[in-house]
Design a protein around this motif. Sequence first.
Motif, PDB file in Angstrom:
ATOM      1  N   ARG A  44     -14.640  52.493 -42.636  1.00  0.00           N
ATOM      2  CA  ARG A  44     -13.373  51.839 -42.320  1.00  0.00           C
ATOM      3  C   ARG A  44     -12.641  52.440 -41.127  1.00  0.00           C
ATOM      4  O   ARG A  44     -11.991  51.739 -40.384  1.00  0.00           O
ATOM      5  CB  ARG A  44     -12.435  51.891 -43.538  1.00  0.00           C
ATOM      6  N   TRP A  45     -12.747  53.723 -40.925  1.00  0.00           N
ATOM      7  CA  TRP A  45     -11.965  54.402 -39.893  1.00  0.00           C
ATOM      8  C   TRP A  45     -12.635  54.420 -38.527  1.00  0.00           C
ATOM      9  O   TRP A  45     -12.000  54.763 -37.526  1.00  0.00           O
ATOM     10  CB  TRP A  45     -11.683  55.846 -40.320  1.00  0.00           C
ATOM     11  N   THR A  46     -13.901  54.066 -38.427  1.00  0.00           N
ATOM     12  CA  THR A  46     -14.618  54.214 -37.161  1.00  0.00           C
ATOM     13  C   THR A  46     -14.104  53.339 -36.021  1.00  0.00           C
ATOM     14  O   THR A  46     -14.153  53.789 -34.872  1.00  0.00           O
ATOM     15  CB  THR A  46     -16.123  53.998 -37.354  1.00  0.00           C
TER      16      THR A  46
ATOM     17  N   GLY B  68     -13.205  54.330 -31.859  1.00  0.00           N
ATOM     18  CA  GLY B  68     -13.532  53.517 -30.684  1.00  0.00           C
ATOM     19  C   GLY B  68     -12.300  53.152 -29.886  1.00  0.00           C
ATOM     20  O   GLY B  68     -12.331  53.127 -28.649  1.00  0.00           O
ATOM     21  N   ALA B  69     -11.191  52.878 -30.576  1.00  0.00           N
ATOM     22  CA  ALA B  69      -9.938  52.561 -29.885  1.00  0.00           C
ATOM     23  C   ALA B  69      -9.428  53.769 -29.103  1.00  0.00           C
ATOM     24  O   ALA B  69      -8.954  53.623 -27.965  1.00  0.00           O
ATOM     25  CB  ALA B  69      -8.884  52.100 -30.890  1.00  0.00           C
ATOM     26  N   LEU B  70      -9.543  54.946 -29.690  1.00  0.00           N
ATOM     27  CA  LEU B  70      -9.096  56.156 -28.986  1.00  0.00           C
ATOM     28  C   LEU B  70      -9.939  56.426 -27.740  1.00  0.00           C
ATOM     29  O   LEU B  70      -9.395  56.779 -26.684  1.00  0.00           O
ATOM     30  CB  LEU B  70      -9.145  57.354 -29.934  1.00  0.00           C
TER      31      LEU B  70
ATOM     32  N   VAL C  17      -7.077  47.546 -28.414  1.00  0.00           N
ATOM     33  CA  VAL C  17      -6.368  46.624 -29.298  1.00  0.00           C
ATOM     34  C   VAL C  17      -7.270  46.181 -30.453  1.00  0.00           C
ATOM     35  O   VAL C  17      -6.845  46.158 -31.615  1.00  0.00           O
ATOM     36  CB  VAL C  17      -5.841  45.407 -28.505  1.00  0.00           C
ATOM     37  N   ALA C  18      -8.520  45.852 -30.160  1.00  0.00           N
ATOM     38  CA  ALA C  18      -9.442  45.409 -31.213  1.00  0.00           C
ATOM     39  C   ALA C  18      -9.750  46.536 -32.190  1.00  0.00           C
ATOM     40  O   ALA C  18      -9.848  46.303 -33.398  1.00  0.00           O
ATOM     41  CB  ALA C  18     -10.727  44.878 -30.601  1.00  0.00           C
ATOM     42  N   GLY C  19      -9.890  47.763 -31.698  1.00  0.00           N
ATOM     43  CA  GLY C  19     -10.180  48.896 -32.584  1.00  0.00           C
ATOM     44  C   GLY C  19      -9.043  49.200 -33.529  1.00  0.00           C
ATOM     45  O   GLY C  19      -9.253  49.444 -34.727  1.00  0.00           O
ATOM     46  N   ILE C  20      -7.823  49.192 -33.014  1.00  0.00           N
ATOM     47  CA  ILE C  20      -6.664  49.433 -33.880  1.00  0.00           C
ATOM     48  C   ILE C  20      -6.523  48.302 -34.889  1.00  0.00           C
ATOM     49  O   ILE C  20      -6.307  48.537 -36.083  1.00  0.00           O
ATOM     50  CB  ILE C  20      -5.385  49.593 -33.035  1.00  0.00           C
TER      51      ILE C  20
ATOM     52  N   GLN D  75      -7.136  46.119 -40.375  1.00  0.00           N
ATOM     53  CA  GLN D  75      -7.743  45.072 -41.192  1.00  0.00           C
ATOM     54  C   GLN D  75      -8.687  45.660 -42.248  1.00  0.00           C
ATOM     55  O   GLN D  75      -8.740  45.168 -43.373  1.00  0.00           O
ATOM     56  CB  GLN D  75      -8.496  44.100 -40.294  1.00  0.00           C
ATOM     57  N   ASN D  76      -9.409  46.723 -41.902  1.00  0.00           N
ATOM     58  CA  ASN D  76     -10.326  47.342 -42.852  1.00  0.00           C
ATOM     59  C   ASN D  76      -9.601  48.009 -44.017  1.00  0.00           C
ATOM     60  O   ASN D  76     -10.166  48.131 -45.098  1.00  0.00           O
ATOM     61  CB  ASN D  76     -11.216  48.371 -42.146  1.00  0.00           C
ATOM     62  N   TYR D  77      -8.379  48.459 -43.814  1.00  0.00           N
ATOM     63  CA  TYR D  77      -7.635  49.129 -44.874  1.00  0.00           C
ATOM     64  C   TYR D  77      -6.761  48.182 -45.684  1.00  0.00           C
ATOM     65  O   TYR D  77      -6.171  48.593 -46.662  1.00  0.00           O
ATOM     66  CB  TYR D  77      -6.786  50.268 -44.299  1.00  0.00           C
TER      67      TYR D  77
END
Length: 156
Positions: free
Chosen positions: A68-70, A74-76, A117-120, A125-127
Motif C-alpha cells: 500500500r505504501w509503495t 514513487g511520489a517522493l 500527484v498519482a503516487g500520493i 486510495q490504497n489506505y
Amino acid sequence: METTLIRSQAKTSTPLTALSKLTITALVGIAGALAYLQITIIGELDPALSTFAVLMLGTAALITTGWRWTPLFGALLSFMVVAGNSGPVIYDLQRPENFRLFSFMVVAVSLALTGTVAGISATVQNYRKAERRTPRIMVPAVVGFCLLYTSPSPRD
C-alpha cells in the motif's frame, strides 16, 4: 483412520489501481527520459543520472508488489526530480531557443508532476476502506497531456 483437514488459503494480492499504474508509467518515463538525456543530449553516460534512472526503475518494480505504501515512495522520487534540480530546470525552461534541453525539461517535469500527484493519490486510495475506482478526471487529464505534446509547435 483419522484424516485432518488442512485448510490452505492462497495468498491473493489486490490488483494494482489505475493510479498505481500511472505512477509506474511516470517512473519508467522518467528513467527513459534520463537515458535519452545521457545518450542524445550529453553524449556520454553520467554515473549519477544512470544510478537515478535505475532507482526509478527499481521503485516502479517495487510498486508492482502491491504494498500500500509503495506509490508514496514513487511520489517522493518523482518530486525529487524537480525539487533536487530546481536550478537547472528553471534555467532550461526559461530558454526555449535551446530546443532539445527545453523539450526534455518539459517532458521530464510533466512526468515528475504526474508521478508525484498519482503516487500520493494512489497511496491515499490504497489506505481507504471504500472501493478503489479510477478517478473520473484521470482519463481526460492523461489524454490532455498527450494532446499537449502532439500539438504542432508555433515554429512549424
